[in-house]
Write an enzyme that holds these catalytic residues in place. Structure first.
Site, short mmCIF file in Angstrom:
data_model
loop_
_atom_site.label_atom_id
_atom_site.label_comp_id
_atom_site.label_asym_id
_atom_site.label_seq_id
_atom_site.Cartn_x
_atom_site.Cartn_y
_atom_site.Cartn_z
N PRO A 71 0.82 -1.22 0.00
CG PRO A 71 -0.11 -1.12 2.13
CD PRO A 71 0.66 -2.01 1.20
CD GLU A 72 2.76 3.40 -4.28
OE1 GLU A 72 2.85 4.61 -4.56
OE2 GLU A 72 2.98 2.49 -5.09
CG HIS B 31 -0.66 -15.58 7.83
ND1 HIS B 31 0.50 -16.16 8.33
CD2 HIS B 31 -0.93 -16.21 6.66
CE1 HIS B 31 0.91 -17.09 7.47
NE2 HIS B 31 0.06 -17.14 6.45
NE ARG C 230 6.42 -10.83 1.54
CZ ARG C 230 6.97 -10.18 0.54
NH1 ARG C 230 6.20 -9.56 -0.33
NH2 ARG C 230 8.28 -10.12 0.40
#
Ligand SMILES: [Zn+2]
Length: 287
Positions: A2-3, A106, A124
């Site tokens: 994401p930005e 997760h 991750r």
């Protein structure tokens, strides 16, 4: 990854959902994120009311009472899911990244509110949570980062001065968080296309006009992306079942081999990978 626009969309939906709500219980299933979740994290947040959710760059800032805060950074693959106690919608993701429904694995951190749960999922584990205990520490936390594209400090003077005698190319600065924070591969490609600047041009050789265009177009592209709800790279939907729409406006990103969208240009968009990052551009329109 994401930005800034995608994190802003998450911020907006979180702010709507958790503002003025009290955290009843905190469950940490896995402390080993990019930063280890401290052992006092649960007690720090439990029984506290969320005042509001703000953002700096790609950091979500959760305001608690008495100048206490905690940060959430989504890293590469972090997503925040809101699951209502009464299952009203199968869509739980507050962003357009990864699964639109809650994955089975997760789910590392769970904040339990009265009528719903907030669940942090991160396969991750590059994201993190961090406790901040006063206003000054909050300010210091972002000291190492450059201004956001929307800040008034991100102006022509700043950019022109920063680039003087620097040898690296413009693409590497646009994604360098110490220069400007919140921009990654997607938006740097789009900003440089709109500015007609070759991504591999050395910054010391940029003209004043080009520096000005970088400032203007960074603000333009990012605010447009926020208005459009961010970019959905894959066909995923958020908690309301709606999608980000900015990907439909991409001029170069993920358009390798497709025709340049500039009027009168029939060149094909190029993709170049440098230090594991993809850059998309038109080598005729961008000089
Ligand atoms: Zn072109």
């Amino acid at each position: 990854m994401p930005e800034l626009p995608e994190v802003e969309i998450v911020r907006q939906s979180l702010d709507k959902k958790i503002k003025q709500k009290k955290v009843k219980k905190v469950i940490v299933r896995n402390r080993n994120l990019r930063l280890k979740i401290p052992s006092n994290f649960e007690n720090f947040i439990k029984d506290k009311k969320i005042i509001k959710v703000r953002r700096f760059s790609k950091y979500l800032i959760i305001y608690l009472a008495k100048d206490n805060y905690f940060l959430i950074h989504l890293g590469m693959s972090g997503t925040i899911h809101i699951v209502n106690n009464k299952l009203t919608s199968k869509f739980t993701n507050t962003s357009f990244y990864n699964s639109s429904t809650l994955p089975k694995k997760h789910n590392h951190v769970i904040l339990i509110f009265d009528k719903f749960k907030l669940i942090y999922n991160d396969p991750r584990r590059f994201g993190f949570f961090q406790i901040i205990k006063c206003k000054l520490d909050l300010k210091k936390r972002f000291n190492h980062l450059g201004p956001e594209p929307f800040d008034s400090e991100f102006n022509f003077k700043y950019v022109y001065k920063f680039f003087k005698n620097k040898k690296k190319n413009i693409k590497s600065y646009l994604i360098d968080q110490k220069f400007v924070s919140g921009i990654g591969n997607i938006y740097s490609s789009e900003i440089l296309f709109l500015s007609k600047i070759n991504p591999f041009k050395k910054v010391c050789s940029l003209s004043k006009k080009e520096c000005r265009n970088i400032v203007i177009n960074s603000k333009k592209i990012l605010s447009r992306a926020i208005v459009k709800g961010g970019s959905s790279i894959k066909d995923f939907q958020d908690t309301h079942g709606s999608k980000g729409g900015y990907q439909n406006e991409f001029k170069v990103y993920m358009r390798e081999g497709k025709r340049c969208k500039n009027l009168g240009c029939s060149n094909l968009i190029k993709k170049k990978i440098t230090s594991n990052r993809s850059t998309f551009f038109c080598n005729l329109c961008q000089k």
